[in-house]
Design a protein around this motif. Structure first.
Motif, PDB file in Angstrom:
ATOM      1  N   HIS A  40     -20.413  41.957 -23.548  1.00 27.53           N
ATOM      2  CA  HIS A  40     -20.274  42.869 -22.415  1.00 27.53           C
ATOM      3  C   HIS A  40     -19.393  42.233 -21.354  1.00 27.53           C
ATOM      4  CE1 HIS A  40     -23.404  45.875 -23.567  1.00 27.53           C
ATOM      5  NE2 HIS A  40     -23.791  44.849 -24.317  1.00 27.53           N
ATOM      6  N   LEU A  41     -18.533  43.044 -20.723  1.00 28.99           N
ATOM      7  CA  LEU A  41     -17.575  42.565 -19.735  1.00 28.99           C
ATOM      8  C   LEU A  41     -17.658  43.413 -18.471  1.00 28.99           C
ATOM      9  CD1 LEU A  41     -14.496  42.344 -22.148  1.00 28.99           C
ATOM     10  CD2 LEU A  41     -16.137  40.519 -21.625  1.00 28.99           C
ATOM     11  N   ILE A  42     -17.359  42.800 -17.329  1.00 31.80           N
ATOM     12  CA  ILE A  42     -17.400  43.544 -16.068  1.00 31.80           C
ATOM     13  C   ILE A  42     -16.145  44.385 -15.865  1.00 31.80           C
ATOM     14  CG2 ILE A  42     -18.967  41.935 -14.931  1.00 31.80           C
ATOM     15  CD1 ILE A  42     -16.519  40.732 -13.512  1.00 31.80           C
ATOM     16  N   GLN A  43     -15.101  44.117 -16.662  1.00 29.94           N
ATOM     17  CA  GLN A  43     -13.851  44.876 -16.589  1.00 29.94           C
ATOM     18  C   GLN A  43     -13.385  45.205 -18.002  1.00 29.94           C
ATOM     19  OE1 GLN A  43     -11.235  43.143 -13.046  1.00 29.94           O
ATOM     20  NE2 GLN A  43     -11.808  41.521 -14.465  1.00 29.94           N
ATOM     21  N   PRO A  44     -12.554  46.222 -18.155  1.00 30.62           N
ATOM     22  CA  PRO A  44     -11.965  46.476 -19.474  1.00 30.62           C
ATOM     23  C   PRO A  44     -11.174  45.266 -19.933  1.00 30.62           C
ATOM     24  CG  PRO A  44     -11.531  48.296 -17.949  1.00 30.62           C
ATOM     25  CD  PRO A  44     -12.107  47.184 -17.131  1.00 30.62           C
ATOM     26  N   ILE A  45     -11.130  45.037 -21.234  1.00 33.20           N
ATOM     27  CA  ILE A  45     -10.447  43.856 -21.763  1.00 33.20           C
ATOM     28  C   ILE A  45      -8.977  43.845 -21.354  1.00 33.20           C
ATOM     29  CG2 ILE A  45      -9.971  44.976 -23.973  1.00 33.20           C
ATOM     30  CD1 ILE A  45     -10.722  41.219 -23.327  1.00 33.20           C
ATOM     31  N   GLU A  46      -8.357  45.012 -21.227  1.00 30.09           N
ATOM     32  CA  GLU A  46      -6.959  45.066 -20.824  1.00 30.09           C
ATOM     33  C   GLU A  46      -6.758  44.449 -19.433  1.00 30.09           C
ATOM     34  OE1 GLU A  46      -8.753  47.678 -21.761  1.00 30.09           O
ATOM     35  OE2 GLU A  46      -7.957  48.056 -23.781  1.00 30.09           O
ATOM     36  N   LYS A  47      -7.724  44.664 -18.557  1.00 29.18           N
ATOM     37  CA  LYS A  47      -7.634  44.105 -17.208  1.00 29.18           C
ATOM     38  C   LYS A  47      -7.929  42.616 -17.213  1.00 29.18           C
ATOM     39  CE  LYS A  47      -8.671  45.398 -12.472  1.00 29.18           C
ATOM     40  NZ  LYS A  47      -9.330  46.399 -11.598  1.00 29.18           N
ATOM     41  N   VAL A  48      -8.865  42.188 -18.067  1.00 26.52           N
ATOM     42  CA  VAL A  48      -9.169  40.760 -18.193  1.00 26.52           C
ATOM     43  C   VAL A  48      -7.912  39.993 -18.586  1.00 26.52           C
ATOM     44  CG1 VAL A  48     -10.456  39.036 -19.502  1.00 26.52           C
ATOM     45  CG2 VAL A  48     -11.598  41.140 -18.756  1.00 26.52           C
ATOM     46  N   LEU A  49      -7.148  40.533 -19.520  1.00 25.26           N
ATOM     47  CA  LEU A  49      -5.976  39.845 -20.047  1.00 25.26           C
ATOM     48  C   LEU A  49      -4.815  39.774 -19.047  1.00 25.26           C
ATOM     49  CD1 LEU A  49      -5.928  41.311 -23.680  1.00 25.26           C
ATOM     50  CD2 LEU A  49      -6.753  39.061 -22.938  1.00 25.26           C
TER      51      LEU A  49
ATOM     52  N   CYS B  58     -18.099  35.289 -17.482  1.00 26.22           N
ATOM     53  CA  CYS B  58     -17.223  34.393 -18.234  1.00 26.22           C
ATOM     54  C   CYS B  58     -15.827  34.959 -18.440  1.00 26.22           C
ATOM     55  CB  CYS B  58     -17.857  34.054 -19.580  1.00 26.22           C
ATOM     56  SG  CYS B  58     -19.468  33.234 -19.439  1.00 26.22           S
ATOM     57  N   SER B  59     -15.715  36.274 -18.450  1.00 27.50           N
ATOM     58  CA  SER B  59     -14.396  36.881 -18.670  1.00 27.50           C
ATOM     59  C   SER B  59     -13.411  36.524 -17.557  1.00 27.50           C
ATOM     60  CB  SER B  59     -14.527  38.398 -18.785  1.00 27.50           C
ATOM     61  OG  SER B  59     -15.008  38.961 -17.572  1.00 27.50           O
ATOM     62  N   LEU B  60     -13.916  36.155 -16.382  1.00 27.73           N
ATOM     63  CA  LEU B  60     -13.040  35.783 -15.280  1.00 27.73           C
ATOM     64  C   LEU B  60     -12.446  34.389 -15.460  1.00 27.73           C
ATOM     65  CD1 LEU B  60     -15.075  37.134 -12.226  1.00 27.73           C
ATOM     66  CD2 LEU B  60     -13.155  38.209 -13.410  1.00 27.73           C
ATOM     67  N   CYS B  61     -12.918  33.662 -16.467  1.00 29.89           N
ATOM     68  CA  CYS B  61     -12.411  32.304 -16.712  1.00 29.89           C
ATOM     69  C   CYS B  61     -11.320  32.271 -17.776  1.00 29.89           C
ATOM     70  CB  CYS B  61     -13.565  31.385 -17.130  1.00 29.89           C
ATOM     71  SG  CYS B  61     -14.786  31.158 -15.831  1.00 29.89           S
ATOM     72  N   TYR B  62     -10.935  33.429 -18.279  1.00 29.90           N
ATOM     73  CA  TYR B  62      -9.889  33.479 -19.305  1.00 29.90           C
ATOM     74  C   TYR B  62      -8.578  32.916 -18.774  1.00 29.90           C
ATOM     75  CZ  TYR B  62      -6.170  35.468 -22.173  1.00 29.90           C
ATOM     76  OH  TYR B  62      -5.046  35.635 -22.933  1.00 29.90           O
ATOM     77  N   GLN B  63      -7.993  31.987 -19.537  1.00 29.75           N
ATOM     78  CA  GLN B  63      -6.709  31.388 -19.183  1.00 29.75           C
ATOM     79  C   GLN B  63      -5.717  31.624 -20.330  1.00 29.75           C
ATOM     80  OE1 GLN B  63      -5.993  29.880 -16.279  1.00 29.75           O
ATOM     81  NE2 GLN B  63      -8.073  30.175 -15.495  1.00 29.75           N
ATOM     82  N   PRO B  64      -4.722  32.465 -20.143  1.00 32.03           N
ATOM     83  CA  PRO B  64      -3.819  32.835 -21.252  1.00 32.03           C
ATOM     84  C   PRO B  64      -2.991  31.679 -21.784  1.00 32.03           C
ATOM     85  CG  PRO B  64      -3.027  33.730 -19.164  1.00 32.03           C
ATOM     86  CD  PRO B  64      -4.396  33.196 -18.910  1.00 32.03           C
TER      87      PRO B  64
END
Length: 211
Positions: A51-60, A168-174
């Motif tokens: 589960h994510l607080i934002q759509p995956i497109e926005k996370v990326l 945790c999705s806010l910690c994504y580093q591309p």
């Protein structure tokens, strides 16, 4: 003997499945020299969905640290109080009966801490003690229960609220392409949990000791 009451949990509305995660990894990192290893690791985590607080497109999109800090605070304020309220109901307590709030999170930052905001927002006593804990990652929940138990051992009639808030999705580093980081991207999701440890009374798990 201190009693750990029934916890309350909440997960956000956006969902990404394991299969969608694998497809995304292939799209984004198909030329990674260890992509086959990464895919096998993600596939065998046993995590069927996250589960994510934002759509995956926005996370990326990764808008930067400042923007993510704002998002963290917005979602903390919007989502945490309801979970806290349910945990208090399970413990049959009101906010003014809580003596200490232990708050664990390593995926975002607020200053003043979320504990201060909760005290002012939800009717906790102004003298409620605060123990924000960061940087302990997966061990933070256990550490929080331990510190709560220590407090109730010192003050047998005290009540401690424990809150865990991880986005945790806010910690994504591309640009972080290490195998461990890519596995983390496919393993961890977002969620909130809260539980009350009562020094006396209550229904739940009795804690004899911690370590």
């Amino acid at each position: 003997m201190a009693v750990l009451c029934k916890p309350a949990i909440a997960v956000p509305e956006y969902v990404i499945t394991n299969e969608e995660t694998l497809d995304l990894a292939r799209q984004l990192h198909g030329d990674h020299p260890q992509i086959d290893l990464v895919l096998r690791l993600i596939e065998h985590t046993g995590v069927q969905k996250r589960h994510l607080i934002q759509p995956i497109e926005k996370v990326l999109q990764h808008p930067g640290f400042d923007a993510r800090s704002i998002t963290y605070e917005e979602h903390t304020r919007a989502r945490v109080p309801a979970v806290v309220r349910r945990a208090l109901d399970h413990a049959e307590l009101e906010p003014d009966q809580i003596d200490l709030i232990v708050y664990v999170s390593c995926t975002g930052f607020m200053m003043p801490p979320a504990t201060s905001w909760l005290i002012g927002e939800m009717g906790f006593r102004p003298e409620t003690r605060q123990l924000p804990i960061a940087q302990l990652g997966c061990a933070a929940g256990g550490a929080a229960v331990n510190r709560a138990h220590d407090y109730c051992t010192a003050y047998p009639d005290a009540n401690v609220l424990i809150v865990a808030c991880e986005f945790c999705s806010l910690c994504y580093q591309p640009t972080d392409l290490g195998v461990g980081s890519l596995l983390s991207n496919g393993l961890f999701g977002d969620g909130i949990a809260a539980v009350v440890l009562r020094g006396s009374g209550g229904t739940g798990v009795r804690l004899e000791r911690n370590g």
